[in-house]
Design an enzyme around this catalytic site. Structure first.
Site, short mmCIF file in Angstrom:
data_model
loop_
_atom_site.label_atom_id
_atom_site.label_comp_id
_atom_site.label_asym_id
_atom_site.label_seq_id
_atom_site.Cartn_x
_atom_site.Cartn_y
_atom_site.Cartn_z
N LYS A 86 -6.77 -4.36 6.04
CA LYS A 86 -6.46 -5.70 5.28
C LYS A 86 -5.69 -6.67 5.97
CE LYS A 86 -2.43 -3.32 3.03
NZ LYS A 86 -1.94 -2.28 2.08
N ARG A 105 5.66 2.46 -6.48
CA ARG A 105 4.48 1.52 -6.92
C ARG A 105 3.51 2.22 -7.62
NH1 ARG A 105 1.49 -1.44 -1.49
NH2 ARG A 105 0.02 0.28 -2.00
C1 LIG Z 1 -1.54 -1.08 2.78
C2 LIG Z 1 -1.90 -0.02 2.48
C3 LIG Z 1 -1.81 0.95 3.56
C4 LIG Z 1 -1.57 0.62 5.00
O1 LIG Z 1 -0.31 0.42 5.05
P1 LIG Z 1 0.18 0.27 6.53
O2 LIG Z 1 1.88 -0.01 6.65
O3 LIG Z 1 -0.23 -0.90 7.09
O4 LIG Z 1 -0.23 1.36 7.51
C5 LIG Z 1 -2.04 2.57 3.28
N1 LIG Z 1 -2.16 2.81 1.86
C6 LIG Z 1 -2.22 1.82 0.94
C7 LIG Z 1 -2.48 2.23 -0.47
C8 LIG Z 1 -1.91 0.18 1.13
O5 LIG Z 1 -2.04 -0.33 -0.01
#
Ligand SMILES: *Cc1c(COP(=O)(O)O)cnc(C)c1O
Length: 365
Positions: free
Chosen positions: A40, A135
Site C-alpha cells: 500500500k 485500532r
Molecule cells: C499497513 C499495514 C501493515 C504493514 O505495515 P508496515 O508497518 O508498513 O509493515 C500490516 N498490517 C496491516 C493491517 C496494515 O494496515
C-alpha cells in the site's frame, strides 16, 4: 490523468526493492515465519508487486481493493490479502479479487460468506485481535471465540485461517513478546473451542521484525505482514536504533524542476496573516538569500518535512500546495530555471507521491 513533461518525477529502484524483499524473506523464513508483502505504501504499484512476487512472499497485501484488483488483472499469481476490514459495500469485489481478508465484524463475515457461496469460492479470513493498540480487532476473548466458532461452524464459504494483530498503529504499543503472547493465548482459546489448530497467527507488521532480530518471537507466531521494512527499511533504525545497514534505504528519488531563482529577503514584507492552508508560520531573518522555487508541493508529498534534499547547500524553507521554497544561497554550483533538484523521501511522502496524478513514476531496473 495525463501527466505532461517529466517532472515532478519519482524514481523507484527495483533492484534496491528486490534486495530488501529477499533479505526480509530470508530473515523471516529462518525464523519459521511466512510473510505477506504489503504494497500500500507504493499505491500498490504493479512493478513493485512483481518484485514482491519474485521474492516469494506467501501473500501480497494492500489496504485498498482497487490496488489488489489491479495486481490480479496485471497477472500477479500470488495469493492476495486485504488488510483493512472490508467495507460491506465492497464485499463483492473483496471476494472476487482477493483470497484472504482481515476481519473483526460478524456482520461483515456473514456477508463475505454469502458472497463467497454466490461466487462459488472459499474466502480465507483472519480474525483480528486487539492486544492494546486500540485500532481494529476483538478486544474480548469470549466475543472472539464466539465469532470464530460461528465462522467455523456456520459459514462454509469462509475458511478460518487464523488470527492476527496490529500494534504501533494507533496506540503506539510495541510488539513486545508479552503483547504477542496475548495474541497466542487468545488464539489458543479459539483452537480449544473449534477443536483444531489454525494455520496462521499473524503477529503484526514491520515493528514485529524487532522480535525476530532480538530472537524472542513467541513460538507460535508464524506470520507477519510487512510493508515499510521492505519498501523503506528506515523506521526500525530511526525509531528503535536497529542496524539496517544490510538493507537498501535509497530506493526512491524525487526529482523536481526549478521554475524561479531569485535573491529575496527571508522575512516576508507587509502585514502578517496566515500562509497556505491557513497555517501560522514563523520566519527567521537571515537577510537577503538566493532562493529557488521547485514545481512540486504539498499536494504531491504531503508535508515538506518528509522530503530531504540530497545535495549539500539546499535547504527547504517551506511550501504551499504546488510550490516548494528552497534556500540555495550555500549551493556551490550555479543554478537556473529548468535545473532539477533531488530529494530522498520517507514512508509518509512515498504514500502521497505514489498517489498523486501529477507525479510521473519511473522505474530503474
Ligand atoms: C499497513 C499495514 C501493515 C504493514 O505495515 P508496515 O508497518 O508498513 O509493515 C500490516 N498490517 C496491516 C493491517 C496494515 O494496515
Amino acid at each position: 490523468m495525463q501527466t505532461y513533461g517529466s517532472y515532478p518525477q519519482l524514481i523507484i529502484d527495483l533492484k534496491a526493492l528486490s534486495h530488501n524483499a529477499e533479505y526480509v524473506k530470508e530473515k523471516c523464513e529462518g525464523a519459521g515465519i511466512d510473510v505477506a508483502g504489503v504494497l500500500k505504501g507504493t499505491g500498490g504499484a504493479v512493478p513493485c508487486a512483481d518484485v514482491f512476487e519474485k521474492a516469494g512472499f506467501n501473500q501480497l497485501a494492500s489496504s485498498r481493493i482497487e490496488q489488489l484488483a489491479r495486481m490480479k488483472k496485471s497477472g500477479i499469481k500470488a495469493p492476495l490479502m486485504m488488510i483493512r476490514i472490508p467495507m460491506l459495500s465492497e464485499v463483492r469485489e473483496i471476494v472476487k479479487w482477493c483470497d484472504i481478508s482481515l476481519n473483526s465484524e460478524l456482520k461483515v463475515l456473514r456477508s463475505l460468506n454469502e458472497e463467497a457461496l454466490r461466487q462459488n469460492k472459499r474466502h480465507g479470513v483472519i480474525l483480528m485481535v486487539d492486544v492494546g493498540d486500540l485500532r481494529e480487532g476483538f478486544i474480548d476473548t469470549d466475543d472472539l471465540v464466539d465469532t470464530a466458532c460461528k465462522v467455523e461452524n456456520e459459514m462454509p464459504g469462509l475458511e478460518l485461517l487464523g488470527t492476527g494483530t496490529d500494534v504501533g498503529c494507533y496506540g503506539s504499543i510495541l510488539p513486545s513478546a508479552g503483547s504477542l503472547q496475548k495474541l497466542v493465548d487468545m488464539t489458543e482459546a479459539i483452537e480449544e473451542a473449534i477443536g483444531r489448530k489454525v494455520k496462521y497467527i499473524s503477529g503484526g507488521a514491520t515493528s514485529s521484525l524487532m522480535r525476530i532480530f532480538d530472537g524472542d518471537m513467541p513460538e507460535r507466531i508464524n506470520h507477519l505482514r510487512i510493508g515499510e521494512g521492505i519498501l523503506m527499511a528506515r523506521d526500525l533504525e530511526v525509531f528503535y536504533g536497529y542496524d539496517m545497514s544490510e538493507m537498501r534505504q535509497d530506493a526512491y528519488t524525487l526529482k523536481a524542476e526549478i521554475v524561479e531563482l531569485k535573491k529575496k529577503p527571508s522575512l516576508p514584507i507587509g502585514e502578517s496573516g496566515v500562509a497556505a492552508f491557513g497555517r501560522h508560520q514563523v520566519y527567521e531573518d537571515r537577510g537577503v538569500r538566493l532562493r529557488a522555487i521547485a514545481a512540486v508541493g504539498k499536494v504531491d508529498y504531503g508535508s515538506h518535512e518528509d522530503i530531504f534534499p540530497k545535495e549539500e547547500g539546499i535547504e527547504i524553507m517551506g511550501s504551499s500546495s504546488d510550490h516548494l521554497i528552497l534556500d540555495v544561497e550555500n549551493y556551490p554550483k550555479p543554478l537556473s530555471p529548468g535545473d532539477i533538484v533531488e530529494f530522498s523521501i520517507d514512508y509518509a511522502s512515498m504514500v502521497y507521491l505514489t498517489a498523486s496524478d501529477n507525479v510521473k513514476i519511473s522505474y530503474r531496473n
